[in-house]
Write an enzyme that holds these catalytic residues in place. Structure first.
Site, mmCIF file in Angstrom:
data_model
loop_
_atom_site.group_PDB
_atom_site.id
_atom_site.type_symbol
_atom_site.label_atom_id
_atom_site.label_comp_id
_atom_site.label_asym_id
_atom_site.label_seq_id
_atom_site.Cartn_x
_atom_site.Cartn_y
_atom_site.Cartn_z
ATOM 1 C CG ASN A 81 -1.371 -21.550 15.199
ATOM 2 O OD1 ASN A 81 -2.541 -21.340 15.503
ATOM 3 N ND2 ASN A 81 -0.361 -20.934 15.808
ATOM 4 C CE1 TYR A 147 -6.420 -12.508 11.582
ATOM 5 C CE2 TYR A 147 -8.781 -12.580 11.996
ATOM 6 C CZ TYR A 147 -7.515 -13.081 12.213
ATOM 7 O OH TYR A 147 -7.343 -14.156 13.056
#
Length: 253
Positions: A81, A147
């Site tokens: 994560n 990103y």
């Protein structure tokens, strides 16, 4: 979700989505190891294990997996994560250090994490790996090209790795949340004043759904006001009249 007797490892678990997911896993009966750059303050309250380190370091994830097996004797669930933003467009400008950082955390950590976890999961007789990607891994995100690139890489890696591990009883999936009210967007939160945001709990619920019902290689989208569900990828047209390309065992090459 019943994870009694199971052991989970959560990276980026000290806050945000990782913290919510770690609490959810513990509530389901799992013993949880929480890894982050800083020590998770609530690990003891969950009866878990706090691990620290830089997940972009190639030696970090193998060390985390070894620590989990030493402490709990097994590993069954891995939530990869940890993630960062680039703080730059990566198109008209490029800060090389920041570029290396986002690739290291968002991409390398997933690769290092999966390869480190696979032997432990095999020793446990199988298990589950969920990588936190993003809607930016499914669609273009203008203004945040770096990103977007890293999250597309995570989605592609998950979809390609999953069939290779399914025969070992290891299920690999991704969750792809939209904008969530977490520390990751804290500096830009004013831009989302009129935009519906997910909570960390919303994404933790989606992760729970993936662990319960996901099929190998699925990438589940998570959007405010909608039930999380697998994203339906469109097939790419192949050459006319060509047979299906063969599966290649690259270990022989």
């Amino acid at each position: 979700m019943d994870l009694t007797g199971k052991v989970a490892l959560v990276t980026g678990g000290a806050s945000g989505i990782g913290a919510a997911a770690a609490r959810r896993l513990a509530a389901a009966g799992a013993r949880v190891a929480i890894a982050d750059r800083v020590q998770a303050p609530f690990a003891d309250e969950l009866g878990g294990l706090a691990l620290t380190g830089d997940v972009a370091d190639p030696e970090c994830m193998p060390a985390h997996v070894a620590a989990v097996e030493e402490a709990f004797g097994r590993l069954d669930v891995v939530l990869l994560n940890a993630g960062v933003t680039a703080g730059q467009s990566g198109v008209a400008d490029l800060d090389l250090e920041a570029y290396r950082r986002i690739v290291g955390v968002n991409v390398d950590h997933v690769v290092f994490g999966l390869t480190a976890a696979v032997p432990a999961l095999r020793r446990a007789g199988g298990g589950q790996v969920v990588a936190t990607a993003s809607l930016a891994g499914l669609v273009a995100m203008p203004g945040d090209a770096l990103y977007t690139m890293t999250k597309h890489a995570v989605v592609g890696y998950v979809r390609s790795a999953a069939p290779m591990l399914a025969t070992d009883g290891i299920r690999v999936n991704a969750v792809c949340p939209g904008f969530a009210d977490t520390p990751l967007i804290a500096r830009a939160k004013a831009r989302f004043a009129d935009f519906p945001l997910l909570t960390a709990e919303d994404v933790a619920t989606a992760i729970e759904s993936v662990l319960e019902r996901g099929e190998p290689g699925e990438c589940w989208f998570v959007q405010p006001g909608r039930d999380p569900a697998p994203y339906g990828f469109r097939g790419v047209p192949g050459p006319r009249g060509a047979p299906r390309p063969p599966d290649v065992d690259w270990s022989d090459h």
